[in-house]
Design an enzyme around this catalytic site. Structure first.
Site, PDB file in Angstrom:
ATOM      1  N   HIS A 165      18.824 -73.603 -31.653  1.00 37.26           N
ATOM      2  CA  HIS A 165      19.234 -74.745 -32.472  1.00 37.26           C
ATOM      3  C   HIS A 165      20.738 -74.989 -32.340  1.00 37.26           C
ATOM      4  O   HIS A 165      21.186 -76.137 -32.228  1.00 37.26           O
ATOM      5  CB  HIS A 165      18.863 -74.499 -33.930  1.00 37.26           C
ATOM      6  CG  HIS A 165      17.449 -74.853 -34.250  1.00 37.26           C
ATOM      7  ND1 HIS A 165      16.973 -76.141 -34.228  1.00 37.26           N
ATOM      8  CD2 HIS A 165      16.394 -74.069 -34.591  1.00 37.26           C
ATOM      9  CE1 HIS A 165      15.691 -76.156 -34.546  1.00 37.26           C
ATOM     10  NE2 HIS A 165      15.310 -74.909 -34.768  1.00 37.26           N
TER      11      HIS A 165
ATOM     12  N   ARG B 104      18.351 -66.856  -5.913  1.00 34.84           N
ATOM     13  CA  ARG B 104      19.602 -66.155  -6.246  1.00 34.84           C
ATOM     14  C   ARG B 104      19.735 -64.843  -5.468  1.00 34.84           C
ATOM     15  O   ARG B 104      20.831 -64.451  -5.081  1.00 34.84           O
ATOM     16  CB  ARG B 104      19.662 -65.863  -7.747  1.00 34.84           C
ATOM     17  CG  ARG B 104      19.817 -67.086  -8.631  1.00 34.84           C
ATOM     18  CD  ARG B 104      20.123 -66.669 -10.057  1.00 34.84           C
ATOM     19  NE  ARG B 104      20.099 -67.810 -10.966  1.00 34.84           N
ATOM     20  CZ  ARG B 104      19.097 -68.107 -11.782  1.00 34.84           C
ATOM     21  NH1 ARG B 104      18.028 -67.316 -11.802  1.00 34.84           N
ATOM     22  NH2 ARG B 104      19.160 -69.152 -12.564  1.00 34.84           N
TER      23      ARG B 104
ATOM     24  N   ARG C 163      18.566 -57.276 -17.417  1.00 32.77           N
ATOM     25  CA  ARG C 163      19.200 -57.470 -16.113  1.00 32.77           C
ATOM     26  C   ARG C 163      19.383 -56.099 -15.470  1.00 32.77           C
ATOM     27  O   ARG C 163      19.618 -55.107 -16.165  1.00 32.77           O
ATOM     28  CB  ARG C 163      20.555 -58.171 -16.264  1.00 32.77           C
ATOM     29  CG  ARG C 163      20.447 -59.600 -16.765  1.00 32.77           C
ATOM     30  CD  ARG C 163      21.808 -60.261 -16.847  1.00 32.77           C
ATOM     31  NE  ARG C 163      22.686 -59.599 -17.797  1.00 32.77           N
ATOM     32  CZ  ARG C 163      23.897 -60.053 -18.133  1.00 32.77           C
ATOM     33  NH1 ARG C 163      24.357 -61.150 -17.571  1.00 32.77           N
ATOM     34  NH2 ARG C 163      24.636 -59.402 -19.007  1.00 32.77           N
TER      35      ARG C 163
ATOM     36  N   LEU D 144      16.697 -64.347 -19.116  1.00 31.07           N
ATOM     37  CA  LEU D 144      15.702 -65.066 -19.911  1.00 31.07           C
ATOM     38  C   LEU D 144      14.645 -65.741 -19.039  1.00 31.07           C
ATOM     39  O   LEU D 144      13.555 -66.016 -19.516  1.00 31.07           O
ATOM     40  CB  LEU D 144      16.378 -66.127 -20.778  1.00 31.07           C
ATOM     41  CG  LEU D 144      16.871 -65.681 -22.151  1.00 31.07           C
ATOM     42  CD1 LEU D 144      17.545 -66.835 -22.850  1.00 31.07           C
ATOM     43  CD2 LEU D 144      15.729 -65.138 -22.980  1.00 31.07           C
ATOM     44  N   GLY D 145      14.974 -66.017 -17.788  1.00 28.46           N
ATOM     45  CA  GLY D 145      14.063 -66.801 -16.953  1.00 28.46           C
ATOM     46  C   GLY D 145      12.697 -66.167 -16.781  1.00 28.46           C
ATOM     47  O   GLY D 145      11.666 -66.788 -17.067  1.00 28.46           O
TER      48      GLY D 145
END
Length: 475
Positions: free
Chosen positions: A237, A355, A404, A418-419
């Site tokens: 938010h 990546r 990670r 988060l992906g």
């Protein structure tokens, strides 16, 4: 035997039965084989048999000896000096040998030897006759336990009673363990409200303590997971406000810039839009985790989503001097779900592969079909790269939020962990699963499995009407 209840029950019951048997065997081993009670019974039986014979003849002697066999479970024969049995009954061979004064022949039994035989001779009251008694003791424990012995029904009652006690004891011990197992299964399935304690129980033993500790752990996990979900929701938010200001600044920049910067501004606007969409998906996933929302599920062409993702990812891949290749066989690739979430799920995997793949290589996207164990068809999206792969112990952690491999690598690639977490949740909400494995030739392969829609007739070229379906969520 996998049941703890049966293990405890049978262990206790067998232990009780062995205790009874061993106690009986020990008692039999240390008791004298010739019980004084049998000696007394033999003398008494001989005296009373002679009195009955002298008083009432063969008939009264027969009645007395038959009654003695019925009440004392012994076989008694009385012979006179001529070897005649005084009651007139037919006598077995061993008894006739005793009556004739001959030795008893050997008994052929090995496992079950002949019951013990007691003999005694005595003259009549007038001294004119000599009577000999041959008394065969009953087989089994009665020979050692006396004339009354141990009634067989009492032994059965003792075994059944011990079994009943062991049953309730095993039930009392395993009932809370059963509740604990059910609660752990619910907790593992995502129900953080699962508790194993029974409010009515007043137990205070070690198992009750274990259940209280489990309930405390479950309550703590529920608090932490809910706090994390609320934090993710709040952060999503809060990110809306700077994004809104970024869009305003982008509009002002477009007004003051020239044509030479238009391409870059359009790219910035595109990425800002995608970021805004990503935040929206995060909010949607947060609501789904809390069970507050349903996902609109409609037929989605998975091959079109893969092509769109590959086309968008090619732009980012060229900046790293690599390419994105797709391989999509012809066929029906319709799945039921939310197109936006599925697009995000596949895109996250492809961009992650871009990546970490080596420069000058290609990220490959293969679309394939397979069958589940239940026989239903599913689509498989395989995304492979040519990078360095992932340590084996980190493969299962790749889909955890904010995970990670190392901070330096995350800063270099711009990822926040988060992906793949969003991919795992989005795929799971659609009834599928995702997994990552290292390739033998190097690099990582991520597989996304999604259930395919069954082939149905299409009316007027239109797909069936979309609907909202509840999607199972796990915390």
């Amino acid at each position: 035997m996998k049941s703890l209840f049966l293990k405890i029950f049978l262990s206790f019951w067998v232990a009780q039965a062995l205790f009874l048997v061993i106690a009986l065997l020990v008692m039999l081993a240390f008791r004298p084989q010739r019980n004084a009670t049998w000696e007394t019974l033999r003398s008494t039986a001989l005296t009373e048999a002679i009195d009955a014979y002298e008083r009432g003849g063969t008939a009264e002697a027969h009645e007395y000896l038959e009654n003695l066999q019925t009440t004392q479970h012994v076989r008694v024969y009385v012979f006179d000096e001529q070897g005649k049995e005084i009651s007139g009954r037919s006598s077995p061979g061993w008894a006739e040998h005793v009556g004739a004064g001959r030795p008893i022949p050997p008994y052929p039994g090995v496992l079950f030897p002949r019951p013990q035989i007691l003999t005694e001779s005595r003259a009549s009251s007038d001294g004119r006759h000599l009577y000999t008694i041959a008394m065969q003791l009953p087989p089994g424990p009665r020979v050692f336990l006396g004339p009354r012995g141990m009634p067989f029904p009492s032994l059965i009652i003792a075994v059944l009673s011990s079994g009943l006690v062991c049953y309730f004891l095993a039930w009392y011990m395993t009932k809370p363990v059963t509740r604990l197992r059910a609660a752990t299964q619910r907790l593992a399935a995502g129900d953080l409200t699962a508790r194993a304690g029974d409010p009515k129980s007043k137990r205070s033993d070690e198992i009750a303590g274990l259940i209280r500790d489990f309930d405390a752990m479950a309550a703590r996990l529920e608090t932490l997971v809910n706090a994390q979900s609320r934090l993710l929701n709040d952060i999503s938010h809060e990110l809306r406000s700077p994004l809104a200001r970024l869009n305003v600044a982008l509009g002002l920049a477009r007004q003051r810039s020239g044509p030479e910067t238009e391409t870059m501004l359009e790219r910035i606007e595109l990425e800002a839009g995608r970021l805004n969409e990503l935040i929206g998906r995060l909010l949607t996933l947060a609501r789904l985790e809390d069970g507050e929302q349903r996902v609109a599920a409609a037929p989605v062409l998975l091959d079109e989503i893969v092509l769109n993702v590959a086309e968008d990812a090619e732009f980012e891949a060229q900046a790293r001097h690599c390419h994105v290749r797709t391989e999509i066989p012809p066929g029906s690739w319709a799945v039921r779900g939310d197109a936006s979430l599925l697009h995000s799920a596949i895109e996250n995997v492809v961009r992650n592969a871009i990546r970490y793949t080596r420069e000058g290589t290609a990220v490959e996207i293969h679309l394939d079909k397979s069958e589940t164990d239940a026989g239903s068809a599913e689509a498989v999206v395989r995304v492979t790269d040519c990078g360095s792969g992932v340590p084996a112990d980190a493969l299962e952690k790749l889909f955890q939020p904010f995970y990670r491999l190392d901070d330096a690598r995350g800063r270099q690639t711009g990822g926040v962990g988060l992906g793949l977490a969003i991919t795992e949740r989005a795929v799971r909400f659609h009834g599928g699963r995702v997994a990552a494995v290292n390739r033998a030739e190097g690099g990582l392969m991520v597989e996304i499995h999604l259930p395919l829609m069954p082939l149905t007739p299409v009316v007027s070229g239109q797909w069936p009407v979309s609907s909202e379906i509840p999607l199972t969520t796990d915390h």
